[in-house]
Design a protein around this motif. Structure first.
Motif, PDB file in Angstrom:
ATOM      1  N   UNK A 176       0.852  -1.195   0.000  1.00  0.00           N
ATOM      2  CA  UNK A 176       0.000   0.000   0.000  1.00  0.00           C
ATOM      3  C   UNK A 176       0.883   1.239   0.000  1.00  0.00           C
ATOM      4  N   UNK A 177       0.834   2.018  -1.084  1.00  0.00           N
ATOM      5  CA  UNK A 177       1.722   3.177  -1.209  1.00  0.00           C
ATOM      6  C   UNK A 177       1.017   4.354  -1.873  1.00  0.00           C
ATOM      7  N   UNK A 178       0.871   5.494  -1.186  1.00  0.00           N
ATOM      8  CA  UNK A 178       1.209   5.733   0.213  1.00  0.00           C
ATOM      9  C   UNK A 178       0.384   4.833   1.134  1.00  0.00           C
ATOM     10  N   UNK A 179       0.975   4.473   2.255  1.00  0.00           N
ATOM     11  CA  UNK A 179       0.281   3.557   3.151  1.00  0.00           C
ATOM     12  C   UNK A 179      -0.829   4.276   3.906  1.00  0.00           C
ATOM     13  N   UNK A 180      -2.014   3.714   3.831  1.00  0.00           N
ATOM     14  CA  UNK A 180      -3.176   4.227   4.563  1.00  0.00           C
ATOM     15  C   UNK A 180      -3.347   3.360   5.816  1.00  0.00           C
ATOM     16  N   UNK A 181      -3.240   3.943   7.022  1.00  0.00           N
ATOM     17  CA  UNK A 181      -3.421   5.358   7.356  1.00  0.00           C
ATOM     18  C   UNK A 181      -2.142   6.126   7.719  1.00  0.00           C
ATOM     19  N   UNK A 182      -0.957   5.518   7.579  1.00  0.00           N
ATOM     20  CA  UNK A 182       0.223   6.178   8.146  1.00  0.00           C
ATOM     21  C   UNK A 182       0.898   7.185   7.227  1.00  0.00           C
ATOM     22  N   UNK A 183       0.800   7.020   5.893  1.00  0.00           N
ATOM     23  CA  UNK A 183       1.264   8.064   4.990  1.00  0.00           C
ATOM     24  C   UNK A 183       2.495   7.861   4.140  1.00  0.00           C
ATOM     25  N   UNK A 184       3.533   7.105   4.584  1.00  0.00           N
ATOM     26  CA  UNK A 184       4.742   6.997   3.766  1.00  0.00           C
ATOM     27  C   UNK A 184       4.551   6.206   2.475  1.00  0.00           C
ATOM     28  N   UNK A 205       0.243  -7.105  -5.368  1.00  0.00           N
ATOM     29  CA  UNK A 205      -0.688  -5.998  -5.610  1.00  0.00           C
ATOM     30  C   UNK A 205      -0.069  -4.705  -5.096  1.00  0.00           C
ATOM     31  N   UNK A 206       0.033  -3.705  -5.967  1.00  0.00           N
ATOM     32  CA  UNK A 206       0.510  -2.377  -5.568  1.00  0.00           C
ATOM     33  C   UNK A 206      -0.698  -1.454  -5.532  1.00  0.00           C
ATOM     34  N   UNK A 207      -1.144  -1.138  -4.335  1.00  0.00           N
ATOM     35  CA  UNK A 207      -2.350  -0.334  -4.121  1.00  0.00           C
ATOM     36  C   UNK A 207      -1.956   1.145  -4.121  1.00  0.00           C
ATOM     37  N   UNK A 208      -2.358   1.846  -5.179  1.00  0.00           N
ATOM     38  CA  UNK A 208      -1.982   3.251  -5.354  1.00  0.00           C
ATOM     39  C   UNK A 208      -3.203   4.175  -5.320  1.00  0.00           C
ATOM     40  N   UNK A 209      -4.064   3.986  -4.338  1.00  0.00           N
ATOM     41  CA  UNK A 209      -5.289   4.787  -4.261  1.00  0.00           C
ATOM     42  C   UNK A 209      -5.002   6.280  -4.129  1.00  0.00           C
TER      43      UNK A 209
END
Length: 379
Positions: A176-184, A205-209
């Protein structure tokens, strides 16, 4: 004497109890961002759901209003949207599979590649934690076993630990990038190194929401990884930058070796014609979307600089939100925010995610932080 009530209750004790799947009892419940408390004399602001505070573009609203055929089923292949995305992303339309938001696209990936198979042991899905709170729910409902890998101290993915967690049952890994909920974010270099070490039969899976909000030049580009690695799936959405959260439209991008299977599990008619045409119109006016996103990024910078100027220790923020690692003080701070007519997203006794909202909301949030003494970074 038999009464209507007696008749209604007759035989109730004989009705067998209906049980859901046992996995439901082991899953967390998704907690949507709550609305703000109404406080007399203060305008209320919702900063709890990572929504875009700006309405859709005028052209998008016009496209929505022009839809009159909602008595008909939408195009199951979302042909118009995939064609528009193909030109916008420079990828073949066949590599795009749409879904009801990036979450719907994720569920299609999990339904395709991870679950309970013809043998007793469930497939495993590795993902960082804390991360998107829907991950354990989606994984569990797919019938797979979730393997949570704790984040590092700076709130980033521990990619080495994720590699170490791989077993012969691993089928999917979520990043998860940026990582939700932390941000980096994740960087291109570290993801490239990670993918080189992941067995090729495992789907990554690269989650780029929140991609559009990223300003770190070293951030990974999921599409570049998908072009190099046939086991990569990229998730994106129109919910955040494009402000279409209420219409539920997202998509995955992957090579044909994966999409040929994803299309089998894709939910029919998941994207309505209203959502499809709204997304097409937003892409056609992407220059305006970019301007709006930049205004949110500038507000994010103001909030981050303001917090750090107050002595708050917060992680890198590359989404449209910031993370406050408040620990056991989380409930107290959330209650104080309520008193200021600000809703924030509290995660137990871990911390609080605060979406970047309207300027007035952000200023009020900073004012609250200026008065709070038990902030991260203070011993």
């Amino acid at each position: 004497m038999t009464t209507p009530a007696n008749q209604a209750n007759a035989g109730v004790e004989d009705v067998p109890t209906i049980h859901p799947r046992s996995v439901l009892g082991r899953l967390p419940r998704y907690a949507a961002g709550k609305p703000p408390v109404v406080v007399e004399g203060l305008e209320s602001f919702k900063l709890s759901s990572n929504e875009n505070p700006l309405p859709p573009l005028p052209a998008v609203l016009e496209a929505i209003g022009a839809q009159t055929s909602i008595n008909r089923y939408p195009d199951p292949m979302t042909t118009a949207l995939r064609a528009e995305l193909s030109g916008f992303l420079d990828v073949p339309p066949e590599d795009i599979v749409t879904g009801a938001g990036s979450l719907g696209a994720l569920n299609q990936v999990l339904a395709t590649f991870a679950g309970q198979n013809d043998y007793d042991a469930a497939d495993e899905v590795i993902y960082p934690w804390r991360s998107f709170e829907a991950y354990p729910i989606c994984v569990g409902l797919a019938g797979a076993a979730g393997v949570q890998v704790p984040l590092k101290g700076d709130s980033t993915h521990d990619l080495q630990a994720m590699l170490s967690a791989i077993t012969d049952r691993t089928r999917v890994i979520l990043l998860c990038t940026p990582n939700n909920p932390t941000g980096p974010i994740l960087t291109s270099a570290e993801v490239q190194d990670f993918l080189a070490k992941v067995p090729g039969h495992i789907v990554v899976v690269i989650d780029e929401a929140y991609l559009e909000f990223v300003r770190n030049a070293d951030a990974v580009d999921g599409l570049a990884m998908y072009r190099k690695h046939p086991n990569v799936v990229v998730l994106r959405t129109f919910s955040k930058a494009h402000g279409l959260a209420g219409l539920r439209v997202g998509y995955s991008v992957a090579q044909p070796v994966l999409t040929q299977h994803l299309r089998v599990s894709a939910v029919p008619f998941a994207v309505s014609q209203v959502a499809e045409q709204a997304a097409v119109a937003s892409l056609k006016h992407n220059d305006q979307v970019v301007e709006r996103v930049q205004s949110i990024v500038e507000e994010r910078t103001r909030v981050v600089d303001g917090l750090r100027g107050l002595g708050w220790d917060i992680p890198e923020a590359e989404g449209n939100f910031i993370w406050l690692a408040l620990g056991e003080n989380t409930p107290e701070f959330a209650a104080l925010a309520d008193q200021q007519a600000l809703s924030v997203r509290a995660f137990g006794v871990e911390g609080i995610r605060v979406s970047i909202g309207e300027p007035e909301a952000n200023s009020r949030f900073l004012a609250l932080c200026a008065t709070y003494t038990r902030r991260p970074g203070v011993s």
